[in-house]
Scaffold this active site. Structure first.
Site, PDB file in Angstrom:
ATOM      1  N   CYS A  53       0.847  -1.191   0.000  1.00 40.93           N
ATOM      2  CA  CYS A  53       0.000   0.000   0.000  1.00 40.93           C
ATOM      3  C   CYS A  53       0.883   1.243   0.000  1.00 40.93           C
ATOM      4  CB  CYS A  53      -0.924   0.004   1.217  1.00 40.93           C
ATOM      5  SG  CYS A  53      -2.052   1.404   1.250  1.00 40.93           S
ATOM      6  N   PRO A  54       0.926   1.991  -1.090  1.00 40.82           N
ATOM      7  CA  PRO A  54       1.743   3.218  -1.093  1.00 40.82           C
ATOM      8  C   PRO A  54       1.174   4.304  -0.192  1.00 40.82           C
ATOM      9  CG  PRO A  54       0.485   3.040  -3.133  1.00 40.82           C
ATOM     10  CD  PRO A  54       0.277   1.757  -2.391  1.00 40.82           C
TER      11      PRO A  54
END
Length: 393
Positions: A192-193
């Site tokens: 998850c950026p």
């Protein structure tokens, strides 16, 4: 002549005796111990801060954007909206908003700064031993590489364990290698950026609580900002209310465009938790009935409540990489000889190098771990007609 042979044998016996001594003047080795943290030589692409206490992905730009959006939107709400709402409605509004804000911020930092469940890579010795086991198990002849999979049975379902060529290990069930962090993560969900980290076994519950609480906070701010604008419009008109509180307009725009994705993501992960699946498994369709009638999820407990409890309330496993531990690296360095005298215990390759520098007969270089008896060579018996022969030991 007998005396010369006995002296040579005595010298040979001396050369086989270990010359390591407790005094620094007699030992040819200097022991240097360097105490280094494990995170300083971590092989993956993760970044560490605060002496290894914080672990994140290398790309943290989107995480900073997430943090700024939460801080700015909540700050504007508490500064411009809460005072008016507390006077006109109730003081519980800023209190509830503050609790939600702190919970969102805490779960976000906990998700972003923690180890998601990274699996340690195999050491060179472990990797070589595993390669031998693979060759023996598959009867490899060297012409074709052996298969890099294993099969295990979990609750009656056959699950394949894949070999990671980067980490040199067979990944456990539900583990996967993240291409961005370059690590194998246990119970890998996704990278998850927005939180700047992988989501895996050790931080999934905090990720879920983050997006769920963020959904409530976004809806809470959106609803009461609209209430603020409506109450002001009753007094001064709608346009004047917008002019008097431009910060509220910015909050409405941010919340309106973000609430759909946040709420949708929370609903999707609620479905995954209730069925005990990961995002990676759902995207690949690992337990889809399309793969076969007998294909089912072996990790599901068959009950929604039990699945939710196992994902959110189970014991948190410890970190496997021990990133703040010390690396005990003992390096042995050969001390330089003094006055051109060859030291006892030196390898034959080092002796040959010293002998060649002094003009004596050169000796072929051999392994450093050769048997001691190979260094002992008796000279041939001397005869009256023969000349003395130079021997290098």
């Amino acid at each position: 002549m007998h005396l010369g042979v006995s002296e040579s044998m005595r010298e040979c016996e001396y050369s086989q005796i270990s010359t390591r001594s407790s005094t620094p003047m007699e030992t040819p080795y200097k022991k240097r111990t360097s105490r280094k943290r494990k995170w300083e030589s971590f092989p993956g692409r993760s970044k560490f801060y605060c002496d290894g206490r914080i672990m994140m992905a290398r790309q943290t730009g989107v995480f900073c954007l997430t943090l700024v959006l939460i801080l700015v939107t909540s700050g504007l709400f508490f500064t411009f909206d809460c005072p008016f709402l507390a006077l006109q409605l109730t003081t519980a509004i800023p209190v509830i908003g503050g609790v939600l804000f702190l919970f969102v911020l805490g779960t976000l930092l906990r998700t972003s700064f923690s180890d998601p469940g990274v699996l340690p890579r195999a050491t060179p010795d472990e990797a070589a031993d595993l390669e031998r086991q693979i060759d023996v198990a598959n009867g490899s002849t060297g012409y074709r590489p052996p298969p890099r999979t294993k099969e295990v049975v979990i609750n009656g379902q056959t699950v394949k364990l894949k070999y990671c060529f980067t980490c040199k290990i067979f990944r456990p069930p539900r583990a996967s290698h993240c291409s961005l962090c370059d690590n194998c993560v246990e119970r890998f969900d996704h990278h998850c950026p927005w939180v700047g980290n992988c989501v895996g076994r050790r931080n999934y519950r905090f990720f879920y609580m983050f997006i769920l609480s963020l959904s409530f906070l976004t809806i809470f701010i959106f609803a009461f900002v609209i209430t603020h604008i409506i109450l002001r419009s009753h007094r001064n008109g709608f346009l004047n209310a917008l002019k008097d509180s431009p910060a509220s307009v910015l909050e409405v725009v941010v919340c309106f465009f973000s609430v759909w994705s946040i709420v949708g993501l929370s609903g999707f992960h609620t479905y995954l938790i209730s069925s005990n699946q990961t995002t990676n498994e759902d995207i690949k369709g690992s337990w889809s009935s399309k793969r076969g009638k007998d294909n089912y999820n072996p990790y599901s407990h068959g009950n929604i409540f039990t699945n939710c409890c196992s994902a959110l309330c189970g014991p948190l496993p410890p970190s496997l990489i021990d990133r703040r531990g010390f690396i005990q690296s003992d390096t042995l360095q050969l001390a330089p000889p003094t006055n051109g005298i060859t030291m006892y215990g030196a390898t034959q390759s080092q002796q040959s190098h010293m002998v060649s520098e002094t003009g004596s007969e050169s000796v072929t270089k051999t392994s450093a771990f050769r048997a001691p008896n190979s260094f002992c060579r008796l000279p041939p018996p001397l005869s009256s007609s023969s000349r003395p022969v130079n021997q290098s030991f």
